[in-house]
Design a protein around this motif. Structure first.
Motif, PDB file in Angstrom:
ATOM      1  N   VAL A 143       0.835  -1.206   0.000  1.00 44.95           N
ATOM      2  CA  VAL A 143       0.000   0.000   0.000  1.00 44.95           C
ATOM      3  C   VAL A 143       0.869   1.255   0.000  1.00 44.95           C
ATOM      4  CG1 VAL A 143      -1.670   1.334   1.349  1.00 44.95           C
ATOM      5  CG2 VAL A 143      -1.951  -1.133   1.103  1.00 44.95           C
ATOM      6  N   LEU A 286      -4.355  -1.373   5.882  1.00 46.47           N
ATOM      7  CA  LEU A 286      -4.528   0.048   5.576  1.00 46.47           C
ATOM      8  C   LEU A 286      -4.213   0.908   6.796  1.00 46.47           C
ATOM      9  CD1 LEU A 286      -7.818  -0.073   3.457  1.00 46.47           C
ATOM     10  CD2 LEU A 286      -5.477   0.234   2.630  1.00 46.47           C
ATOM     11  N   ALA A 289      -0.425   0.936   7.187  1.00 48.22           N
ATOM     12  CA  ALA A 289       0.175   1.783   6.145  1.00 48.22           C
ATOM     13  C   ALA A 289      -0.045   3.262   6.446  1.00 48.22           C
ATOM     14  CB  ALA A 289      -0.416   1.421   4.782  1.00 48.22           C
TER      15      ALA A 289
END
Length: 601
Positions: A143, A286, A289
């Motif tokens: 990501v 996510l 990241a």
């Protein structure tokens, strides 16, 4: 400089003896090399990155050794705190630190395991196990690379200061709470949240108190905090941990220790990869990241501010962190990010290039190879004291007080972000903080919008004519944005205009118009026209004209010639018509077709 794919790269002759690497790892390395060959050149290392190293290689080497001494106890502590073990912390500091140093966008940044990351990893470990953490780290790395290619790095600078300070203070409290079981010498404490685990550990300690772990942790923290005030350049964390370890061995204290560590880095493996788990792990990836991007770019900004002439590349920094997180799980390491504390030590130690961070990784690798037996005897309570002192230094009390005293909105965002970080989790806290900050910002912008009645310029008319004109023509100036947050207020004000014949809306000071604002403007014009009031528009900017035209707002006014380039033209048009009953020529390109509601006075 683009790295060519493996099948075309010129390689030096290899020695006869080779290290056996699993085929899966060789295939992964080949695919990674192909990925690097296809990336934009702006993200890859350049020869100029190392120009400064040739001038300051001695200072960089000294700075790298200094940072490694500081980073060793932190890497061990964060590895233990994350639940993956001390070895994972060391592996992360070595491998991620080296990769991020070479490929990152800052010459002074030092990367590795951090306290903020452990806060996010603990619930992931509890839910998905060690393999899930490794999978999350690799996904987060991918990501981050996508974010770098998409040039997302520049947008982190828009994160509000109250949100940053709030979650930093919250992280400090969470890390301190995580150390409570180790500092109390309690094992087996449990709970759904970190504060619940800390409360359970306190209850177990009260039932069977043992002051030795508490004294060890408090002593280590005190040595670090008091020593840093007197001699900031001395690595008191390492001194305190070494002293606590020696005391525990000499006095035969019954304290839990790190335990045996392998003497060397493990062979790379991709056995943790599970394509079926991608969907379940994606939200966690996510979150990791986002945290890695945020902490790394904030740390790089701090490094720039502490140095002279240094300026990081945010997209390259994201790429370096992404590549580090993509590789380190193959060796059993935890997700990494840049570390503000270690970066600050690096800058203060005189670092001038990437060589310092690379030296830091090399020194830690030597410690892994040669010093593993010594590291195994470090008490967990001592590491708890290290992190306790670290959390104290993380909180900038002066900055928190300044934000709390600035505005009520900033104080609210700060408090909410802090409370949600401690009570729930970091990602939710940042989302809540951003949402509240955005709402407050929109409210402030909406309040800046004004609808103000302005006097008409006096002309060469008689007193009676001036009186009639003042009674039948009014001009309003729109100041600020005409968008969804302010549109309703604008509609209410304009709908309450007294009974006159002509309303002139001066649009030259409108800063922005969105679809909602344009629709509201059209509704207001329609309401005035249904009351028999003629509406004239003046000074519409070209960028706003396109929005109004696209939505069909004021289309009838344009056909009637009631849209003017400037306010004097609109006033002249209205006066001439009201006094004479004639329709004067409109500016070039505008219609002079009479409107049905325009009648002479």
């Amino acid at each position: 400089m683009t790295i060519p794919p493996p099948d075309t790269r010129v390689r030096p002759p290899r020695p006869a003896t080779r290290i056996s690497i699993p085929s899966a790892a060789r295939g992964g390395a080949w695919r990674l090399s192909r990925l690097l060959g296809r990336l934009p050149g702006r993200l890859l290392p350049r020869r100029s990155d190392w120009a400064a190293a040739r001038r300051s290689h001695r200072r960089d080497a000294v700075a790298g050794v200094t940072v490694a001494i500081v980073a060793l106890p932190l890497a061990l502590a964060f590895g233990v705190s994350s639940g993956l073990g001390a070895q994972a912390g060391l592996i992360t500091a070595v491998i991620a630190g080296a990769i991020a140093a070479v490929f990152g966008g800052s010459s002074l940044q030092v990367s590795g395991p951090t306290g903020a990351m452990t806060v996010v990893l603990i619930p992931i470990l509890a839910k998905f196990g060690p393999g899930g953490v490794l999978m999350v780290g690799a996904m987060a790395g991918a990501v981050l690379i996508v974010m770098a290619v998409g040039r997302v790095g520049r947008y982190v600078r828009y994160l509000p200061s109250p949100v940053i300070e709030g979650f930093t203070a919250g992280i400090a409290v969470v890390i301190a709470l995580q150390q409570v079981p180790a500092m109390l010498g309690v094992s087996g404490a449990h709970g759904e949240r970190v504060w619940a685990v800390a409360a359970d550990a306190v209850g177990r300690f009260v039932a069977h108190p043992d002051p030795v772990p508490v004294l060890v942790a408090a002593g280590v923290a005190a040595i670090m905090l008091l020593g840093a005030r007197r001699r900031p350049g001395v690595p008191f964390s390492l001194i305190a941990v070494a002293a606590a370890t020696a005391l525990a061995q000499l006095a035969a204290l019954d304290l839990p220790v790190i335990g045996a560590l392998p003497s060397g880095l493990p062979a790379p493996s991709t056995s943790f990869l599970d394509p079926d788990a991608v969907g379940a792990l994606l939200p966690s990836a996510l979150a990791v990241a986002a945290l890695a991007a945020l902490e790394s770019l904030l740390s790089a900004t701090v490094a720039d501010a502490m140095s002279i002439g240094e300026r990081h590349d945010p997209d390259r920094e994201l790429f370096g962190q992404g590549l580090a997180n993509l590789v380190v799980p193959a060796f059993g390491g935890m997700p990494a990010t840049a570390a503000i504390a270690r970066t600050a030590v690096n800058v203060r130690a005189g670092a001038g290039s990437k060589l310092a961070a690379l030296t830091h990784a090399a020194v830690l690798a030597a410690i892994v190879l040669a010093g593993a037996p010594l590291v195994a005897h470090i008490p967990l309570a001592a590491l708890g004291g290290v992190l306790l002192a670290t959390t104290v230094r993380m909180v900038e009390a002066g900055s928190l007080l300044a934000i709390a005293r600035s505005t009520r909105g900033d104080a609210l965002v700060l408090a909410l972000t802090f409370v949600v970080t401690v009570a729930l989790d970091l990602v939710t806290a940042v989302a809540v903080g951003l949402a509240v900050a955005a709402m407050l910002a929109l409210r402030a912008v909406a309040r800046s919008a004004r609808l103000q009645r302005v006097p008409l310029a006096a002309g060469d008319h008689s007193a009676e004519e001036q009186r009639l004109l003042a009674e039948h023509i009014v001009a309003y100036r729109l100041d600020g944005p005409l968008f969804f947050a302010a549109a309703h207020h604008f509609l209410l004000e304009l709908s309450e205009v007294a009974d006159v014949r002509v309303v002139i809306l001066r649009m030259s000071r409108v800063t922005t118009v969105d679809a909602t604002g344009a629709h509201v403007l059209g509704d207001a014009i329609g309401k005035l026209q249904r009351r028999g009031i003629t509406v004239l528009l003046s000074g519409i900017a070209a960028r706003h004209e396109r929005v109004l035209a696209a939505l069909g707002v004021a289309e009838q006014l344009r056909r009637d010639g009631h849209v003017f380039a400037d306010t004097p033209s609109a006033i002249s048009y209205a006066r001439t018509h009201l006094l004479t009953g004639e329709h004067p020529a409109a500016p070039p390109g505008e219609s002079t077709t009479p409107s049905s509601d325009m009648k002479p006075v």
